[in-house]
Design a protein around this motif. Structure first.
Motif, PDB file in Angstrom:
ATOM      1  N   TYR A   1     -22.659  37.444  -2.744  1.00 40.60           N
ATOM      2  CA  TYR A   1     -22.054  36.475  -1.837  1.00 40.60           C
ATOM      3  C   TYR A   1     -20.656  36.942  -1.451  1.00 40.60           C
ATOM      4  O   TYR A   1     -19.860  37.340  -2.302  1.00 40.60           O
ATOM      5  N   ALA A   2     -20.401  36.921  -0.151  1.00 42.93           N
ATOM      6  CA  ALA A   2     -19.070  37.276   0.374  1.00 42.93           C
ATOM      7  C   ALA A   2     -18.362  35.988   0.769  1.00 42.93           C
ATOM      8  O   ALA A   2     -18.867  35.222   1.600  1.00 42.93           O
ATOM      9  N   TYR A   3     -17.207  35.754   0.173  1.00 43.55           N
ATOM     10  CA  TYR A   3     -16.353  34.624   0.531  1.00 43.55           C
ATOM     11  C   TYR A   3     -15.196  35.171   1.353  1.00 43.55           C
ATOM     12  O   TYR A   3     -14.470  36.057   0.886  1.00 43.55           O
ATOM     13  N   ILE A   4     -15.048  34.685   2.558  1.00 45.61           N
ATOM     14  CA  ILE A   4     -14.025  35.205   3.467  1.00 45.61           C
ATOM     15  C   ILE A   4     -13.020  34.106   3.784  1.00 45.61           C
ATOM     16  O   ILE A   4     -13.345  33.114   4.430  1.00 45.61           O
ATOM     17  N   PHE A   5     -11.802  34.312   3.277  1.00 48.40           N
ATOM     18  CA  PHE A   5     -10.697  33.424   3.622  1.00 48.40           C
ATOM     19  C   PHE A   5     -10.022  33.979   4.883  1.00 48.40           C
ATOM     20  O   PHE A   5      -9.682  35.167   4.916  1.00 48.40           O
ATOM     21  N   SER A   6      -9.842  33.144   5.889  1.00 52.36           N
ATOM     22  CA  SER A   6      -9.151  33.538   7.106  1.00 52.36           C
ATOM     23  C   SER A   6      -7.818  32.800   7.187  1.00 52.36           C
ATOM     24  O   SER A   6      -7.798  31.559   7.148  1.00 52.36           O
ATOM     25  N   LYS A   7      -6.747  33.552   7.295  1.00 50.52           N
ATOM     26  CA  LYS A   7      -5.417  32.956   7.302  1.00 50.52           C
ATOM     27  C   LYS A   7      -4.938  32.815   8.743  1.00 50.52           C
ATOM     28  O   LYS A   7      -4.983  33.769   9.530  1.00 50.52           O
ATOM     29  N   HIS A   8      -4.484  31.632   9.097  1.00 55.99           N
ATOM     30  CA  HIS A   8      -4.048  31.369  10.468  1.00 55.99           C
ATOM     31  C   HIS A   8      -2.530  31.224  10.558  1.00 55.99           C
ATOM     32  O   HIS A   8      -1.868  30.900   9.569  1.00 55.99           O
TER      33      HIS A   8
ATOM     34  N   PRO B   1      -7.468  22.588  -1.221  1.00 56.47           N
ATOM     35  CA  PRO B   1      -6.667  22.353  -0.006  1.00 56.47           C
ATOM     36  C   PRO B   1      -5.343  23.103   0.017  1.00 56.47           C
ATOM     37  O   PRO B   1      -4.823  23.428   1.089  1.00 56.47           O
ATOM     38  N   SER B   2      -4.799  23.413  -1.162  1.00 57.80           N
ATOM     39  CA  SER B   2      -3.501  24.108  -1.208  1.00 57.80           C
ATOM     40  C   SER B   2      -3.597  25.536  -0.681  1.00 57.80           C
ATOM     41  O   SER B   2      -2.584  26.139  -0.337  1.00 57.80           O
ATOM     42  N   PHE B   3      -4.809  26.090  -0.605  1.00 59.18           N
ATOM     43  CA  PHE B   3      -4.959  27.445  -0.074  1.00 59.18           C
ATOM     44  C   PHE B   3      -4.696  27.476   1.432  1.00 59.18           C
ATOM     45  O   PHE B   3      -4.319  28.513   1.979  1.00 59.18           O
ATOM     46  N   ASP B   4      -4.931  26.367   2.113  1.00 51.84           N
ATOM     47  CA  ASP B   4      -4.612  26.224   3.537  1.00 51.84           C
ATOM     48  C   ASP B   4      -5.195  27.363   4.375  1.00 51.84           C
ATOM     49  O   ASP B   4      -4.506  27.991   5.173  1.00 51.84           O
ATOM     50  N   CYS B   5      -6.477  27.644   4.161  1.00 50.02           N
ATOM     51  CA  CYS B   5      -7.169  28.715   4.886  1.00 50.02           C
ATOM     52  C   CYS B   5      -8.567  28.240   5.252  1.00 50.02           C
ATOM     53  O   CYS B   5      -9.128  27.358   4.615  1.00 50.02           O
ATOM     54  N   GLU B   6      -9.103  28.883   6.267  1.00 51.54           N
ATOM     55  CA  GLU B   6     -10.513  28.662   6.604  1.00 51.54           C
ATOM     56  C   GLU B   6     -11.360  29.522   5.678  1.00 51.54           C
ATOM     57  O   GLU B   6     -11.014  30.674   5.399  1.00 51.54           O
ATOM     58  N   LEU B   7     -12.463  28.973   5.189  1.00 50.31           N
ATOM     59  CA  LEU B   7     -13.332  29.712   4.263  1.00 50.31           C
ATOM     60  C   LEU B   7     -14.774  29.646   4.727  1.00 50.31           C
ATOM     61  O   LEU B   7     -15.270  28.594   5.116  1.00 50.31           O
ATOM     62  N   ARG B   8     -15.440  30.798   4.680  1.00 50.88           N
ATOM     63  CA  ARG B   8     -16.879  30.809   4.916  1.00 50.88           C
ATOM     64  C   ARG B   8     -17.541  31.683   3.863  1.00 50.88           C
ATOM     65  O   ARG B   8     -16.904  32.573   3.275  1.00 50.88           O
TER      66      ARG B   8
ATOM     67  N   ILE C   1     -13.829  38.210  -0.881  1.00 46.78           N
ATOM     68  CA  ILE C   1     -14.206  38.218  -2.295  1.00 46.78           C
ATOM     69  C   ILE C   1     -15.720  38.411  -2.378  1.00 46.78           C
ATOM     70  O   ILE C   1     -16.480  37.625  -1.811  1.00 46.78           O
ATOM     71  N   ILE C   2     -16.141  39.467  -3.078  1.00 48.25           N
ATOM     72  CA  ILE C   2     -17.569  39.698  -3.307  1.00 48.25           C
ATOM     73  C   ILE C   2     -17.903  39.213  -4.716  1.00 48.25           C
ATOM     74  O   ILE C   2     -17.286  39.638  -5.695  1.00 48.25           O
ATOM     75  N   SER C   3     -18.897  38.336  -4.795  1.00 44.71           N
ATOM     76  CA  SER C   3     -19.239  37.701  -6.072  1.00 44.71           C
ATOM     77  C   SER C   3     -20.753  37.704  -6.277  1.00 44.71           C
ATOM     78  O   SER C   3     -21.529  37.762  -5.325  1.00 44.71           O
ATOM     79  N   HIS C   4     -21.136  37.604  -7.549  1.00 43.99           N
ATOM     80  CA  HIS C   4     -22.565  37.449  -7.845  1.00 43.99           C
ATOM     81  C   HIS C   4     -22.983  35.979  -7.835  1.00 43.99           C
ATOM     82  O   HIS C   4     -24.162  35.670  -7.992  1.00 43.99           O
TER      83      HIS C   4
END
Length: 208
Positions: A199-206, A168-175, A152-155
């Protein structure tokens, strides 16, 4: 804030696309940071979904870099009435689909990468913004493959967006990473525009 609310109104986008032509990108066209994430997959065969694509040049750039499985969705009827044919003729390998990002109709775990540049920002200016934002995020995460990346690219920075992303319900790593966009297109004698930070928000799904 009142001036920004138009971006959360579907009618604003229908009006905009009913007279638009060619490409236009919010924030930036492409960035080395995005290339770095995509390169990390070590494959041009990864499946990429661009949500809220509009008339962005992003898909064209991806095609030029050799990516072959690109799907773009948008919820503006005017885009498909007035711009779809132009984009389809130029990029026949890209799948353009009319779809609401809050209710993606793809099967679960369909894409290696889901990309959002400005869609969530727009949703957060409209009515029911918090509800819509959560629906978009959950829908995008549902169609993301294990080990996939939802970008997700955001201002807005994490302090502003944390109530939407730290669920917490997203159950993903976020940076979150800062992206600095420089004015590399200025010519000699022209005034250089100041650098901009997104800002880049990166959700990583495991895999569970």
């Amino acid at each position: 804030m009142q001036a920004l609310r138009k971006y959360g109104d579907p009618e604003y986008w229908n009006k905009r696309y009913s007279t638009a032509s060619g490409t236009f990108d919010w924030y930036f066209e492409y960035h080395p940071f995005i290339a770095q994430i995509l390169d990390g997959f070590n494959s041009k065969e990864i499946s990429i979904l661009d949500v809220g694509c509009g008339n962005s040049k992003f898909s064209e750039i991806l095609v030029s870099k050799g990516y072959k499985k690109i799907t773009c969705i948008d919820y503006s009827k005017a885009f498909f009435e007035h711009l779809f044919q132009e984009f389809h003729e130029r990029l026949p390998s890209v799948h353009y689909m009319y779809m609401d990002a809050r209710m993606l109709s793809f099967p679960e775990a369909s894409f290696d990468v889901v990309f959002d540049k400005g869609l969530l920002d727009s949703a957060l200016t409209g009515e029911l913004s918090y509800v819509n934002a959560k629906q978009i995020i959950k829908s995008c995460l549902r169609v993301l493959k294990p080990f996939g990346k939802y970008i997700i690219i955001s201002h807005s920075d994490m302090e502003t967006r944390k109530e939407h992303f730290l669920d917490p319900s997203f159950d993903c790593e976020l940076r979150c990473e800062s992206i600095v966009v420089t004015d590399n297109d200025c010519h000699e004698g022209e005034e250089r525009l100041p650098d901009l930070t997104f800002y880049a928000y990166i959700f990583s799904k495991h895999l569970h």
